[in-house]
Design an enzyme around this catalytic site. Sequence first.
Site, mmCIF file in Angstrom:
data_model
loop_
_atom_site.group_PDB
_atom_site.id
_atom_site.type_symbol
_atom_site.label_atom_id
_atom_site.label_comp_id
_atom_site.label_asym_id
_atom_site.label_seq_id
_atom_site.Cartn_x
_atom_site.Cartn_y
_atom_site.Cartn_z
ATOM 1 N N LYS A 17 0.476 -1.171 -0.014
ATOM 2 C CA LYS A 17 -0.259 -0.022 -0.069
ATOM 3 C C LYS A 17 0.717 1.343 0.069
ATOM 4 C CE LYS A 17 0.837 1.168 4.775
ATOM 5 N NZ LYS A 17 1.753 2.179 5.105
ATOM 6 N N ASP A 42 -2.384 -1.231 10.539
ATOM 7 C CA ASP A 42 -3.095 -0.951 9.225
ATOM 8 C C ASP A 42 -3.014 -3.023 8.740
ATOM 9 O OD1 ASP A 42 -0.344 -2.149 8.529
ATOM 10 O OD2 ASP A 42 0.754 -0.282 7.347
HETATM 11 C C1 LIG Z 1 2.814 4.479 10.279
HETATM 12 C C2 LIG Z 1 1.720 2.982 9.208
HETATM 13 C C3 LIG Z 1 0.951 4.612 8.748
HETATM 14 O O1 LIG Z 1 0.034 4.009 7.310
HETATM 15 O O2 LIG Z 1 2.366 2.490 8.449
HETATM 16 P P1 LIG Z 1 3.531 2.138 7.881
HETATM 17 O O3 LIG Z 1 4.673 3.040 7.859
HETATM 18 O O4 LIG Z 1 3.651 1.069 9.848
HETATM 19 O O5 LIG Z 1 3.606 0.915 6.881
HETATM 20 C C4 LIG Z 1 1.180 2.430 10.149
HETATM 21 O O6 LIG Z 1 0.126 3.553 11.088
HETATM 22 C C5 LIG Z 1 1.794 1.449 11.201
HETATM 23 O O7 LIG Z 1 0.627 0.911 11.044
HETATM 24 P P2 LIG Z 1 1.526 -0.855 11.371
HETATM 25 O O8 LIG Z 1 3.004 -1.211 11.154
HETATM 26 O O9 LIG Z 1 0.465 -2.138 12.211
HETATM 27 O O10 LIG Z 1 1.573 -0.768 13.162
HETATM 28 P P3 LIG Z 1 1.865 -1.007 14.627
HETATM 29 O O11 LIG Z 1 2.239 -2.671 14.405
HETATM 30 O O12 LIG Z 1 0.211 -1.823 14.645
HETATM 31 O O13 LIG Z 1 2.874 -0.355 15.320
HETATM 32 C C6 LIG Z 1 3.543 -0.082 15.544
HETATM 33 C C7 LIG Z 1 3.831 0.849 16.321
HETATM 34 O O14 LIG Z 1 4.048 2.491 16.130
HETATM 35 C C8 LIG Z 1 2.788 2.934 16.522
HETATM 36 N N1 LIG Z 1 1.239 3.455 16.420
HETATM 37 C C9 LIG Z 1 1.238 2.643 15.727
HETATM 38 C C10 LIG Z 1 -0.100 2.913 14.888
HETATM 39 C C11 LIG Z 1 -0.242 3.868 15.435
HETATM 40 N N2 LIG Z 1 -1.768 4.412 14.909
HETATM 41 N N3 LIG Z 1 -0.613 4.788 16.234
HETATM 42 C C12 LIG Z 1 0.951 4.002 16.648
HETATM 43 O O15 LIG Z 1 1.116 5.115 17.605
HETATM 44 C C13 LIG Z 1 3.055 2.372 18.104
HETATM 45 O O16 LIG Z 1 4.259 2.795 18.677
HETATM 46 C C14 LIG Z 1 3.194 0.686 17.462
HETATM 47 O O17 LIG Z 1 3.477 -0.211 18.453
HETATM 48 N N1 LIG Z 2 5.802 -10.872 7.125
HETATM 49 C C1 LIG Z 2 6.098 -10.093 6.914
HETATM 50 N N2 LIG Z 2 6.559 -9.865 5.758
HETATM 51 C C2 LIG Z 2 7.705 -8.273 6.779
HETATM 52 N N3 LIG Z 2 7.976 -7.888 7.908
HETATM 53 C C3 LIG Z 2 7.512 -8.518 9.074
HETATM 54 C C4 LIG Z 2 6.204 -10.049 8.733
HETATM 55 N N4 LIG Z 2 5.791 -10.707 9.776
HETATM 56 C C5 LIG Z 2 6.808 -9.401 10.942
HETATM 57 N N5 LIG Z 2 7.396 -9.067 10.077
HETATM 58 C C6 LIG Z 2 7.740 -7.742 10.921
HETATM 59 O O1 LIG Z 2 7.071 -6.383 11.028
HETATM 60 C C7 LIG Z 2 7.871 -5.279 11.062
HETATM 61 C C8 LIG Z 2 7.709 -4.636 10.063
HETATM 62 O O2 LIG Z 2 6.947 -4.768 8.734
HETATM 63 P P1 LIG Z 2 7.387 -3.809 7.353
HETATM 64 O O3 LIG Z 2 6.585 -5.183 6.080
HETATM 65 O O4 LIG Z 2 8.841 -3.555 7.223
HETATM 66 O O5 LIG Z 2 6.469 -2.705 7.796
HETATM 67 P P2 LIG Z 2 6.171 -1.573 7.240
HETATM 68 O O6 LIG Z 2 7.196 -1.357 5.770
HETATM 69 O O7 LIG Z 2 5.134 -1.374 6.740
HETATM 70 O O8 LIG Z 2 6.897 -0.964 8.640
HETATM 71 C C9 LIG Z 2 9.170 -6.396 9.371
HETATM 72 O O9 LIG Z 2 10.835 -5.964 10.382
HETATM 73 C C10 LIG Z 2 9.477 -7.545 10.805
HETATM 74 O O10 LIG Z 2 10.235 -7.791 11.745
#
Ligand SMILES: C[C@@](CO)(OP(=O)(O)O)[C@H](O)COP(=O)(O)OP(=O)(O)OC[C@H]1O[C@@H](n2ccc(N)nc2=O)[C@H](O)[C@@H]1O
Ligand SMILES: Nc1ncnc2c1ncn2[C@@H]1O[C@H](COP(=O)(O)OP(=O)(O)O)[C@@H](O)[C@H]1O
Length: 279
Positions: A8, A139
């Site tokens: 995404k 997410d």
């Molecule tokens: C920032 C975003 C934007 O789309 O995406 P990515 O950059 O990871 O793809 C998301 O909010 C990432 O969601 P996701 O990656 O599922 O996060 P989670 O595993 O739920 O949380 C990881 C950590 O991020 C923080 N967290 C996450 C989501 C949120 N709304 N508030 C937070 O503060 C928290 O500290 C949590 O412990």
């Molecule tokens: N199937 C998976 N693919 C990638 N990362 C994973 C997976 N399962 C658990 N993880 C853990 O989740 C963390 C964040 O996932 P990632 O795909 O890197 O998300 P984002 O790029 O959206 O932050 C990784 O650094 C890894 O430690």
Amino acid sequence: MLTFPCAKINLGLNIVAERPDGYHDIQTVFYPIPLTDALEIKHMDPAFPSDHPCDLKVTGNAVDCDERSNLVVKAYDLLAADFELPPIHAHLFKCIPSQAGLGGGSSDGAFMIRLLDERFRLNIGIAEMERYAAKLGSDCAFFITAEPSYATGRGEILEPADGPKGNLHGYSIVVVKPDVAVSTREAYAQIVCHMPRKSCREIVRQPISTWRDELTNDFEGPVFKAHPELACIKQSLYDMGALYAQMSGSGSALFGIFREIPQGVEEQFKGCFVASAVL
Ligand SMILES: C[C@@](CO)(OP(=O)(O)O)[C@H](O)COP(=O)(O)OP(=O)(O)OC[C@H]1O[C@@H](n2ccc(N)nc2=O)[C@H](O)[C@@H]1O
Ligand SMILES: Nc1ncnc2c1ncn2[C@@H]1O[C@H](COP(=O)(O)OP(=O)(O)O)[C@@H](O)[C@H]1O
């Protein structure tokens, strides 16, 4: 049975408030892109038993966590607590870069829920699958349908976002992920929350020509400060003719939306992961 978990991008991302549970309330538009992993499951072969009922093999890009922490296995464990699931072998072919803000791990977890539901006829239903997915990560719920969505709450409250589909149809995307890893948790810790003047949901309904001036990702400030090379990549995307360029999620991937894929992107971003596709 085989499926292709997609990545995404976030079209705009505003972090509006800190929550008592340690998370943040956000406003964003999730948009699926045709960059995928591959995920396959089959019944466990009794000749190759495993000490866990979901035996996961990962090929392609390495994933920096152990097998039990992989969101594919976590999704199996989550459903196995409520449904009778047979032991399985799972194979994840990893292409989506990690720690990129592209939601690769979240997508794998959500697509595993969908795959188990379909393969073992669990009849869970979309809303319930989204609730399970939200337990895996903020997410993850979006990836159950992977339809363009306006997300609020932690990112798990979803409403259809029809604007960008019409706006982006036929345009091309270029994704650039340099060798910089950004921790989502650390990125959130840098943020000063505020309510945007205009919601990203409204902005993505407007012509793309307005996005550059109006659509913002609140993570760009702190993440670009720590990694100035990311701001340079964003500028290069604009220099190459992008109509809109932004960092995705908490980074470190950047994307540009183009009328047509520009010549020479691989050479321009040598050393980075580069992917392009028509939307
Ligand atoms: C920032 C975003 C934007 O789309 O995406 P990515 O950059 O990871 O793809 C998301 O909010 C990432 O969601 P996701 O990656 O599922 O996060 P989670 O595993 O739920 O949380 C990881 C950590 O991020 C923080 N967290 C996450 C989501 C949120 N709304 N508030 C937070 O503060 C928290 O500290 C949590 O412990
Ligand atoms: N199937 C998976 N693919 C990638 N990362 C994973 C997976 N399962 C658990 N993880 C853990 O989740 C963390 C964040 O996932 P990632 O795909 O890197 O998300 P984002 O790029 O959206 O932050 C990784 O650094 C890894 O430690």
